[in-house]
Structures are given as structure tokens and as C-alpha cells.
Design a protein around this motif. Structure first.
Motif, mmCIF file in Angstrom:
data_model
loop_
_atom_site.group_PDB
_atom_site.id
_atom_site.type_symbol
_atom_site.label_atom_id
_atom_site.label_comp_id
_atom_site.label_asym_id
_atom_site.label_seq_id
_atom_site.Cartn_x
_atom_site.Cartn_y
_atom_site.Cartn_z
ATOM 1 N N TYR A 1 59.785 85.379 9.834
ATOM 2 C CA TYR A 1 60.962 84.899 10.545
ATOM 3 C C TYR A 1 61.157 85.623 11.873
ATOM 4 C CZ TYR A 1 62.025 81.893 6.700
ATOM 5 O OH TYR A 1 61.942 80.887 5.771
ATOM 6 N N ASP A 2 60.622 86.828 11.990
ATOM 7 C CA ASP A 2 60.596 87.476 13.299
ATOM 8 C C ASP A 2 59.725 86.666 14.252
ATOM 9 O OD1 ASP A 2 60.975 89.961 15.092
ATOM 10 O OD2 ASP A 2 58.798 89.756 15.002
ATOM 11 N N TYR A 3 58.580 86.192 13.764
ATOM 12 C CA TYR A 3 57.717 85.337 14.584
ATOM 13 C C TYR A 3 58.429 84.036 14.958
ATOM 14 C CZ TYR A 3 54.759 81.237 15.090
ATOM 15 O OH TYR A 3 54.248 80.034 15.494
ATOM 16 N N VAL A 4 59.062 83.392 13.987
ATOM 17 C CA VAL A 4 59.714 82.106 14.266
ATOM 18 C C VAL A 4 60.817 82.283 15.309
ATOM 19 C CG1 VAL A 4 61.065 80.232 13.257
ATOM 20 C CG2 VAL A 4 59.151 81.184 11.985
ATOM 21 N N GLY A 5 61.467 83.455 15.294
ATOM 22 C CA GLY A 5 62.511 83.706 16.282
ATOM 23 C C GLY A 5 61.964 83.980 17.673
ATOM 24 N N ASN A 6 60.689 84.411 17.765
ATOM 25 C CA ASN A 6 60.100 84.765 19.058
ATOM 26 C C ASN A 6 59.014 83.795 19.513
ATOM 27 O OD1 ASN A 6 61.306 87.567 19.723
ATOM 28 N ND2 ASN A 6 60.701 87.766 17.590
ATOM 29 N N MET A 7 58.269 83.250 18.552
ATOM 30 C CA MET A 7 57.250 82.235 18.813
ATOM 31 C C MET A 7 56.264 82.661 19.894
ATOM 32 S SD MET A 7 57.858 79.767 16.658
ATOM 33 C CE MET A 7 57.190 78.215 17.202
ATOM 34 N N ASN A 8 55.470 83.705 19.602
ATOM 35 C CA ASN A 8 54.372 84.058 20.489
ATOM 36 C C ASN A 8 53.142 84.384 19.642
ATOM 37 O OD1 ASN A 8 54.175 87.108 20.049
ATOM 38 N ND2 ASN A 8 56.309 86.930 20.724
ATOM 39 N N ALA A 9 51.981 84.405 20.278
ATOM 40 C CA ALA A 9 50.721 84.531 19.556
ATOM 41 C C ALA A 9 50.605 85.866 18.833
ATOM 42 C CB ALA A 9 49.551 84.343 20.518
ATOM 43 N N ASP A 10 51.062 86.950 19.461
ATOM 44 C CA ASP A 10 50.951 88.266 18.837
ATOM 45 C C ASP A 10 51.800 88.344 17.567
ATOM 46 O OD1 ASP A 10 49.223 89.115 20.794
ATOM 47 O OD2 ASP A 10 50.776 90.106 21.997
ATOM 48 N N ALA A 11 53.044 87.848 17.638
ATOM 49 C CA ALA A 11 53.918 87.861 16.466
ATOM 50 C C ALA A 11 53.347 86.977 15.365
ATOM 51 C CB ALA A 11 55.328 87.401 16.843
ATOM 52 N N HIS A 12 52.731 85.860 15.764
ATOM 53 C CA HIS A 12 52.113 84.969 14.777
ATOM 54 C C HIS A 12 50.980 85.678 14.042
ATOM 55 C CE1 HIS A 12 49.379 81.886 13.243
ATOM 56 N NE2 HIS A 12 50.434 81.077 13.185
ATOM 57 N N GLN A 13 50.112 86.337 14.774
ATOM 58 C CA GLN A 13 48.975 87.010 14.141
ATOM 59 C C GLN A 13 49.435 88.139 13.237
ATOM 60 O OE1 GLN A 13 45.726 85.831 14.576
ATOM 61 N NE2 GLN A 13 45.472 87.118 12.753
ATOM 62 N N PHE B 1 63.981 77.286 19.436
ATOM 63 C CA PHE B 1 63.333 75.972 19.376
ATOM 64 C C PHE B 1 64.278 74.865 18.929
ATOM 65 C CE2 PHE B 1 62.231 77.849 15.168
ATOM 66 C CZ PHE B 1 62.813 76.904 14.332
ATOM 67 N N LEU B 2 65.442 75.230 18.387
ATOM 68 C CA LEU B 2 66.412 74.189 18.001
ATOM 69 C C LEU B 2 66.854 73.365 19.212
ATOM 70 C CD1 LEU B 2 68.757 75.916 15.379
ATOM 71 C CD2 LEU B 2 66.650 74.625 14.991
ATOM 72 N N HIS B 3 66.724 73.920 20.400
ATOM 73 C CA HIS B 3 67.151 73.195 21.603
ATOM 74 C C HIS B 3 66.247 72.006 21.914
ATOM 75 C CE1 HIS B 3 70.445 75.775 22.954
ATOM 76 N NE2 HIS B 3 69.731 76.799 22.511
ATOM 77 N N PHE B 4 65.088 71.921 21.254
ATOM 78 C CA PHE B 4 64.238 70.769 21.506
ATOM 79 C C PHE B 4 64.866 69.478 20.994
ATOM 80 C CE2 PHE B 4 60.662 73.757 22.151
ATOM 81 C CZ PHE B 4 60.221 73.243 23.366
ATOM 82 N N GLY B 5 65.713 69.555 19.984
ATOM 83 C CA GLY B 5 66.384 68.349 19.495
ATOM 84 C C GLY B 5 67.225 67.705 20.578
ATOM 85 N N PRO B 6 68.233 68.430 21.110
ATOM 86 C CA PRO B 6 69.028 67.833 22.196
ATOM 87 C C PRO B 6 68.222 67.628 23.475
ATOM 88 C CG PRO B 6 69.737 70.094 21.733
ATOM 89 C CD PRO B 6 68.819 69.696 20.628
ATOM 90 N N PHE B 7 67.171 68.428 23.707
ATOM 91 C CA PHE B 7 66.338 68.227 24.895
ATOM 92 C C PHE B 7 65.756 66.815 24.912
ATOM 93 C CE2 PHE B 7 61.931 68.056 26.442
ATOM 94 C CZ PHE B 7 62.123 68.337 27.787
ATOM 95 N N MET C 1 60.970 80.492 24.492
ATOM 96 C CA MET C 1 59.703 80.678 23.773
ATOM 97 C C MET C 1 58.602 80.961 24.801
ATOM 98 S SD MET C 1 60.159 77.486 21.099
ATOM 99 C CE MET C 1 58.404 77.305 20.867
ATOM 100 N N PRO C 2 58.719 82.076 25.534
ATOM 101 C CA PRO C 2 57.798 82.324 26.644
ATOM 102 C C PRO C 2 56.339 82.484 26.226
ATOM 103 C CG PRO C 2 59.078 84.296 26.153
ATOM 104 C CD PRO C 2 59.681 83.182 25.352
ATOM 105 N N GLY C 3 56.092 82.753 24.960
ATOM 106 C CA GLY C 3 54.722 82.958 24.510
ATOM 107 C C GLY C 3 53.993 81.679 24.144
ATOM 108 N N LEU C 4 54.705 80.550 24.132
ATOM 109 C CA LEU C 4 54.096 79.267 23.782
ATOM 110 C C LEU C 4 54.262 78.276 24.931
ATOM 111 C CD1 LEU C 4 55.071 78.651 20.043
ATOM 112 C CD2 LEU C 4 52.974 79.620 20.959
ATOM 113 N N ILE C 5 53.412 77.285 24.959
ATOM 114 C CA ILE C 5 53.411 76.317 26.064
ATOM 115 C C ILE C 5 54.689 75.498 26.121
ATOM 116 C CG2 ILE C 5 50.904 76.124 26.069
ATOM 117 C CD1 ILE C 5 51.319 73.384 24.592
#
Length: 573
Positions: free
Chosen positions: A335-347, A475-481, A502-506
Motif C-alpha cells: 500500500y506504500d507503493y500504491v500510494g506512491n506508484m513508482n518503479a522502485d516502490a513496486h520492486q 490515482f483516484l483523480h483519474f475517474g473525474p479526469f 504519480m511522478p514515477g509512472l507515465i
């Protein structure tokens, strides 16, 4: 000697077998003698009373009123509607049983449970014995990459996975309100709730303080990532041990104004971990609503996967190596990764959870989170179909362990959505929303709904989570986006895109690029596009395929592609 028919808690291929009365009594003795129960005579006595009433043929007499008199020493004028002690202790007793069967009792031959909505216990054979891997493999064969049509994977007919989902949905519909979460007992917070104090001049408000304390305990007991003790009138802080937290509070009521101050502190060091002040006007809201609303907000802050306290614990877990982490701490890293969404946290989370399921192979939540990481590897990082299949396989294992676990259900919804099985997604999602209406997970479900074009239901769920939890994932902002992009309101779409964080993801610079381009702000659009191309230099070649993996609607993919082209990027179609 009477026999009791086996009552299965979920799908099983084994034949029904009766359970002898002496087997149940032996199992009861095992439970009440374990550390989890021996530390509190009240819970052991409560369980013994319930089980003995059934074994003695008095199951129909198990009601809140006699329990209050027999177990909790209430007077004959005891009113279960006004005094919630039976309901509160029943919720915590369920949590203690779940913790026992996920730890010391995981291999016990007989399981005792108390379904939510009743105080009558159930007895059944423990069918979860043996290797989880062999159980999972017997459910359905693995899906091989060659069997998946990636171009249209959002809408395939995946028979094996659908069968598993159908069985789970059937079981869930039968035991809809049952909570049966299995988390490893070590690594979780233990929270001792001290009875809230009344600092108001009127003594009548002491009962209000008790009600709020009990309401908090009830709400917290829904979450298996915390252990709850109390509410207790007296707590000797010098006797508390490391790893325990004390939840303390007080209220002050004057005229129509109510203030409730809450503090959570490390029981050993006395250091405050979290605190908050809730001020409410009694003219504008009913008292029962206020009690429930405050309890929900406190619960979200403490026990929600994206709440302040769990987020803090996740940050602490970052300092440990993978082999030092408990399964629950590895889950916090997810959940730390989901809150930050970057490759390092994912790994980091991926390595930790792979290690966790080796050491704790019956940890359903860890398998479910691992499924989510596999799916994100496929969607957001490399598009490798083996990771897509890894997500499906991990969720099968998780559901074979515990199909009712909230993390399993959360990721079952994700996999159902990702494989285009919207009926299954909707069925799982609706049941989760009824069980956990205020959890941040409900906002994630709302976002998935928006990605299918169902803004009418999805947007209110997202807005509710955003108002309840200031630590919700960006990432919840993608819904209204996407809603505002479809409406042509690009200014509001840009506002949502700038909050994604989510600066670590495209997806962060991608959303900003598209909104800025549609607004005609070309210079800023090109700057955002440069950020995107640093993360994914070949996006002009693989962008359509990349977006197609993550977005459900072709209209959303086309909308994003047009925006990128307006920003000056030529897309390979």
C-alpha cells in the motif's frame, strides 16, 4: 454423544462429515487456552457460553439479553439496544477467532466461527489443511500466455477464472455479511481502547462517551490488520508492552456544540502517534449520525490501508530487509507503493511479498497484494503476459485460502475488471461496498466504474473517500479526469490531472499533457510531454498498446491519443 453436521464456510469438494461433540469441546479448550484468549477471561467465557448453549441444545435461546445477564453480569433491566456491550464484544470475539485460525490454530481439525448477524456459533472441518499451492492448482489450470489474446484481453472469455469467480460469488452471496479475514497475527497493531472521558459539566454525557468508545471499537473490529482490546475503564500504562498502542479520548459538550479529542500513542514510549479533534454542531446533525461519523473517521485514520497510521507503519517497514519483514509488514509496503506508484516502490513491495508468501503461504492478503503487483507489472511497466498470468494465478491461490478476505475481494474485483468480466467485477464490488462503505478501497472501485463509463455511480464513491481520508491515493483523480475530458471541460480535467501525483509512472505527465494540449497551452503541454518521454522514450511507438492494456474503453484510449497528437507527438496506430 451427539454429532453435528459439518457446515462449510466456503466451496469445498470434500464430502460432508459429522463432527462429534467431544471434538468440538476439545477444540473449544484449545482456543480458550491459547494466548490470544488466556489474556482475557471475558472472551473465553463468552465463547464457552455460546458453544455450550449449542451443544446443550439451546441454540434458539442465544440472544443478546441472556448473554448480557449470563456473561457480562448485567442487571435484569439490561436493554441490548441501549447498551451495546454484547454487540461490541461479539465483533471483537469474531476478530480473535479469525486471528487464532490464521496463527496458532491454522492446522486445527475443527473450526469454530460466529457469523456476523448472529451469536450462534458454527462448527466445520478445517478444509484449509495442506499445501496452499496444491489446493490452488487443483482449482483450475494456469493460463499460458499463448491462450491470451492481448489485443482484446479486456473482454475475453476466461473459463477457468470465471469458474473460480462464480463459485466465490455464490459463496459470498450466501455468507454476505460474514467477515472471515485471515492475517498473520504478528506484525499487526494491538490497540487498547480506553473508555473516553466526559469533561462536560453534565454527567449525562458520560453515557455518550461510552457509546462513542464502543462505536469506535465496533468499526475497528471490521479490519483484521489491527487487534482491538477494550473499551476499558482502567488501563495501567506501565504494564503495556512494546507494539501496543493506546487509543484515548475525551469529549466536551456545551449547549449544541460537541468536541471530541482523540489520541493514539505508543503504549511503551508514550509518544503520540496520531491525534485529531472533531467539532460538531448538534443542531445540524442527529446525535446517532455524529457518533457513527466520528467513529468512521477515526477508523479510517487508524486502520484503513491508506490511513495515516497504516501509512506511517509502511514507512517504518521500509527500513527492514525483505527477510526481516512479517507478511503483514510486506502488505504495508504494497500500500506504500500504491500510494506512491513508482518503479522502485513496486520492486520493493514485489520482492517483500514474494518472500512473505514463501514464509507464510496461507496469508491470503499477501497473495492478493502480490496479484495486484503482477497486474501492475503487466499494465504499467513491461507488458509481459507472464505477469498478467501471474496476477490471475496469485488471486486463485488467495481465493483458495480465504474467498471472504477483504483484500482478496478487492483484488478479485481488479482482476475481473482487467480481464473484461464486468458482471463479476460489479458483483464483487457491490458486496464490498456494503461491507466497507467508507474504506478507501470503495474509491478505487469507483475509479474502475468511471473507467467503464459509469460515472453516475463511480464519481460519488470517489468524492466520499476524498472527503473522509486526506491520505487517499492520487490515482483516484483519474475517474473525474476522464469524466471532464469526455464533457470537454478541459480546465477541470487539468485540475484533476495535477492532483494525480504519480511522478514515477507515465500516467501523471500523460494526463497533464492531454489536458494542456486540449486547452491550447502548447508550451506547457510540450513540457509535460517531455516528462512523459523521459519515463518512456518510445511512447510514440508503444503508447497505444500501453494505454490499451490499462484502459477499458477504446474511447478513452482514442481521447488520450488525440490529445498527445495535439501536443505534437505522432502516435503509431
Amino acid at each position: 454423544m451427539r454429532n453435528f453436521e459439518k457446515q462449510s464456510a466456503g466451496p469445498s469438494k470434500a464430502k460432508d462429515k459429522s463432527i462429534h461433540e467431544d471434538e468440538i469441546r476439545k477444540q473449544l479448550a484449545r482456543i480458550v487456552s491459547c494466548h490470544e484468549f488466556a489474556s482475557s477471561d471475558r472472551f473465553g467465557s463468552f465463547l464457552e457460553y455460546l458453544v455450550n448453549e449449542v451443544l446443550d441444545g439451546r441454540a434458539m435461546n442465544i440472544k443478546a439479553y441472556p448473554i448480557g445477564l449470563e456473561v457480562f453480569d448485567r442487571d435484569p433491566d439490561f436493554d441490548p439496544q441501549a447498551d451495546p456491550i454484547v454487540r461490541v464484544y461479539a465483533g471483537r470475539l469474531r476478530s480473535k477467532l479469525e486471528a487464532y485460525y490464521s496463527g496458532d490454530g491454522i492446522n486445527d481439525p475443527v473450526k469454530i466461527e460466529i457469523p456476523k448477524g448472529t451469536y450462534v456459533p458454527r462448527f466445520f472441518r478445517n478444509d484449509q489443511l495442506g499445501s496452499v499451492r496444491s489446493v490452488a492448482e487443483s482449482v483450475t489450470p494456469p493460463i499460458h500466455p499463448a491462450k491470451v489474446n492481448i489485443a482484446t484481453f479486456r473482454r475475453p472469455l476466461m473459463i477457468g477464472f470465471s469458474l473460480v469467480t462464480a463459485v466465490i460469488l455464490l459463496a459470498f452471496s450466501i455468507y454476505f455479511s460474514r467477515e472471515n479475514h485471515h492475517l498473520a497475527s504478528d506484525g499487526r497493531m494491538t490497540i487498547i481502547i480506553r473508555q473516553f472521558e466526559n469533561f462536560s459539566p453534565e454527567k449525562d454525557n458520560e453515557y455518550l462517551a461510552q457509546r462513542i468508545s464502543s462505536e469506535i471499537a465496533t468499526e475497528l473490529s471490521r479490519f483484521s490488520n489491527v487487534r482491538i482490546i477494550g473499551p476499558m475503564e482502567e488501563v495501567h500504562e506501565t504494564e503495556l508492552s512494546s507494539g501496543q498502542y493506546l487509543l484515548d479520548g475525551d469529549l466536551y459538550r456545551e449547549d449544541e456544540n460537541l468536541k471530541v479529542h482523540v489520541t493514539l500513542k505508543d503504549a511503551k514510549s508514550g509518544v503520540n502517534t496520531w491525534s485529531d479533534l472533531y467539532t460538531r454542531n448538534l443542531k445540524s446533525m442527529a446525535m446517532l449520525y455524529i457518533e457513527s461519523e466520528i467513529a468512521n473517521r477515526i477508523t479510517i485514520s487508524i486502520a484503513d490501508d491508506f490511513g495515516f497510521v497504516q501509512t506511517m507503519l509502511g514507512k517504518q517497514a521500509l527500513s527492514k530487509s525483505e527477510n526481516q519483514l512479517t507478511a503483514h509488514q510486506a502488505l504495508l509496503l504494497y500500500y506504500d507503493y500504491v500510494g506512491n506508484m513508482n518503479a522502485d516502490a513496486h520492486q520493493r513491495a514485489f520482492d517483500a511479498l514474494q518472500e512473505a508468501v514463501k514464509k507464510s503461504e496461507h496469508h491470503a492478503s499477501a497473495w492478493a497484494a502480490l496479484s495486484g503487483l503482477y497486474m501492475d507489472k503487466y499494465k504499467h511497466f513491461d507488458g509481459d503476459t507472464s505477469h498478467f498470468n501471474g496476477a490471475v494465478h496469485a488471486i486463485r491461490i488467495a481465493t483458495s485460502i480465504d474467498p471472504y478476505n477483504r483484500h482478496v475481494q478487492e483484488h478479485m474485483a481488479l482482476v475481473s475488471f482487467s480481464t473484461g468480466q464486468l458482471d463479476d467485477f460489479q458483483s464483487v464490488a457491490e458486496k464490498q461496498l456494503k461491507l466497507y462503505p467508507n474504506a478507501t478501497m470503495s474509491g478505487q472501485i469507483g475509479m474502475y466504474m468511471c473507467l467503464t463509463g459509469d460515472y453516475e455511480r463511480g464519481l460519488p464513491l470517489i468524492k466520499r473517500v476524498q472527503s473522509n481520508n486526506p491520505y487517499y491515493p492520487g490515482f483516484l483523480h483519474f475517474g473525474p479526469f476522464f469524466y471532464y475530458m469526455e464533457q470537454g471541460d478541459y480546465e477541470k480535467a487539468l485540475q484533476e490531472a495535477e492532483l494525480v501525483n504519480m511522478p514515477g509512472l507515465i500516467w501523471d505527465p500523460l494526463a497533464r499533457t492531454v489536458a494542456l494540449a486540449q486547452l491550447g497551452k502548447q508550451q506547457k503541454a510540450r513540457e509535460a510531454l517531455s516528462e512523459l518521454l523521459i519515463l518512456k522514450p518510445d511512447f510514440s511507438q508503444v503508447g497505444i498498446e500501453t494505454m490499451d492494456r490499462a484502459l477499458y474503453l477504446d474511447t478513452h484510449v482514442e481521447l488520450m491519443a488525440r490529445g498527445l497528437e495535439n501536443a505534437g507527438l505522432t502516435m503509431k496506430r
